[in-house]
Design an enzyme around this catalytic site. Structure first.
Site, PDB file in Angstrom:
ATOM      1  N   GLY A  85      39.571  65.612 -32.026  1.00 35.67           N
ATOM      2  CA  GLY A  85      39.563  64.848 -33.264  1.00 35.67           C
ATOM      3  C   GLY A  85      39.477  63.363 -33.014  1.00 35.67           C
ATOM      4  N   ASP A  86      39.537  62.612 -34.104  1.00 34.07           N
ATOM      5  CA  ASP A  86      39.408  61.159 -34.077  1.00 34.07           C
ATOM      6  C   ASP A  86      40.677  60.563 -34.652  1.00 34.07           C
ATOM      7  OD1 ASP A  86      38.809  58.482 -34.480  1.00 34.07           O
ATOM      8  OD2 ASP A  86      36.871  58.845 -35.424  1.00 34.07           O
ATOM      9  N   PHE A  87      41.419  59.797 -33.853  1.00 24.71           N
ATOM     10  CA  PHE A  87      42.706  59.276 -34.343  1.00 24.71           C
ATOM     11  C   PHE A  87      42.554  58.225 -35.440  1.00 24.71           C
ATOM     12  CE2 PHE A  87      42.859  56.955 -29.976  1.00 24.71           C
ATOM     13  CZ  PHE A  87      42.005  55.933 -30.399  1.00 24.71           C
ATOM     14  N   HIS A  98      47.084  48.747 -27.617  1.00 27.95           N
ATOM     15  CA  HIS A  98      46.602  47.498 -26.999  1.00 27.95           C
ATOM     16  C   HIS A  98      45.081  47.429 -26.943  1.00 27.95           C
ATOM     17  CE1 HIS A  98      45.919  48.158 -22.353  1.00 27.95           C
ATOM     18  NE2 HIS A  98      45.299  49.081 -23.054  1.00 27.95           N
ATOM     19  N   ASP A 147      42.412  64.314 -28.451  1.00 23.77           N
ATOM     20  CA  ASP A 147      41.395  63.336 -28.049  1.00 23.77           C
ATOM     21  C   ASP A 147      40.034  63.871 -28.478  1.00 23.77           C
ATOM     22  OD1 ASP A 147      40.026  61.178 -26.673  1.00 23.77           O
ATOM     23  OD2 ASP A 147      41.750  61.046 -25.324  1.00 23.77           O
TER      24      ASP A 147
END
Length: 321
Positions: free
Chosen positions: A212-214, A231, A188
């Site tokens: 990090g950045d998904f 969602h 995250d």
């Protein structure tokens, strides 16, 4: 008029009524003295909640905890108080109340951003009371609803499990707790990971946090866990997240989505309710089985099965296409 019930539920959570009843029944006059509320107004609020099984009036003006109300306490396992506080916060309440304007969409529509001047994610990054903080609320929601999906899945021995956008570790903790051969990565943003709760597991040789950045990339692993992640996003951005999982996945790996799957027909389903709430605050949506099949295919994945559980969450399993 059903909106009065969540308002009453929030009032009970804010004033800590369940905690004050932990040692036995009390009159509303006693509770009013403890909480600073007006006794008559408090009585009327608890009387409404008692019609839903949240508290019980044992005699005129005297209330006790019920099995449901126990979970509003702050000192019990699987407490949902923080979840109630998050779900009934102004951010959720006001944006859902503007649903009619939201339906127009585009530049003329009313969105969360137009109401609050920031995205939902920017809003949750503010300094909020701990019980209203997004990830605290999500942890409170996750703990009770993820138990059965986790127990009902057969994780491969010795695998590395990556909790994508995992917040404070609400999914990864029960997964590692129930599967002692697994290693876990909580993935995250750095400011989120600073408050993780993985230390509840004890020994730190089975888990690590990776910031990090998904939307950019995901860590290498065998099993990817995504609870209520897709969602939040429209199809294009959801595919981007899933594609990054696919790229990082070791041979033979799999992706597990913990989400509601909306069934066809007119029957009530929690996913249909959640979908309207999501529409009001996020750019995403709840999805049907066919929606998930297409979404995963676009990310280079193949839906292999959907495991229904006693929770309203399903486990959607996918492997490399």
């Amino acid at each position: 008029m059903e909106y009065a019930y969540p308002a009453a539920l929030r009032a009970a959570a804010v004033t800590g009524i369940a905690d004050h009843l932990a040692d036995g029944p009390k009159t509303t006059e006693e509770l009013a003295r403890i909480t600073g509320a007006e006794a008559q107004k408090l009585y009327r609020t608890l009387r409404l909640l008692a019609t839903r099984g949240v508290f019980r009036e044992v005699e005129q003006g005297r209330f006790e905890l019920t099995g449901t109300a126990e979970y509003l306490r702050t000192d019990v396992p699987l407490s949902v108080r923080a979840a109630v506080m998050m779900i009934t916060s102004k951010a959720m309440w006001l944006s859902t109340g503007e649903l009619a304007g939201n339906l127009r969409g585009g530049a003329d529509g009313i969105s969360f951003e137009s109401l609050f001047g920031k995205t939902i994610w920017e809003h949750w990054c503010r300094d909020l009371p701990p019980e209203e903080e997004f990830h605290t609320g999500m942890m409170s929601m996750t703990e009770p609803e993820i138990q059965d999906p986790v127990r009902s899945y057969d994780f491969p021995e010795g695998a590395t499990v990556v909790d994508v956008g995992g917040g404070y570790g609400g999914v990864l903790i029960p997964v590692l707790r129930g599967n002692p051969t697994l290693r876990g990565i909580l993935y995250d943003q750095e400011h989120v990971l600073a408050k993780h709760r993985l230390t509840e597991l004890g020994a730190d040789d089975r888990w690590e946090t990776v910031p990090g950045d998904f939307f950019d990339k995901c860590p290498e692993g065998d099993v990817y866990l995504l609870k209520y992640i897709t969602h939040n996003w429209d199809d294009a951005r959801a595919v981007r997240i899933l594609r990054n999982c696919r790229k990082a996945m070791k041979p033979g790996g799999r992706v597990l989505l913990f989400d509601m799957v909306i069934p066809p027909g007119n029957s009530p389903h929690p996913g249909k309710l959640m979908d309207v709430i999501v529409m009001a605050i996020y750019p995403g949506r709840e999805r049907t089985e066919e929606d998930f099949r297409r979404l995963l295919a676009d990310a280079g994945l193949r839906l292999t099965r959907i495991i229904n559980t006693t929770s309203y969450l399903s486990t959607i399993e996918a492997v490399a296409a």
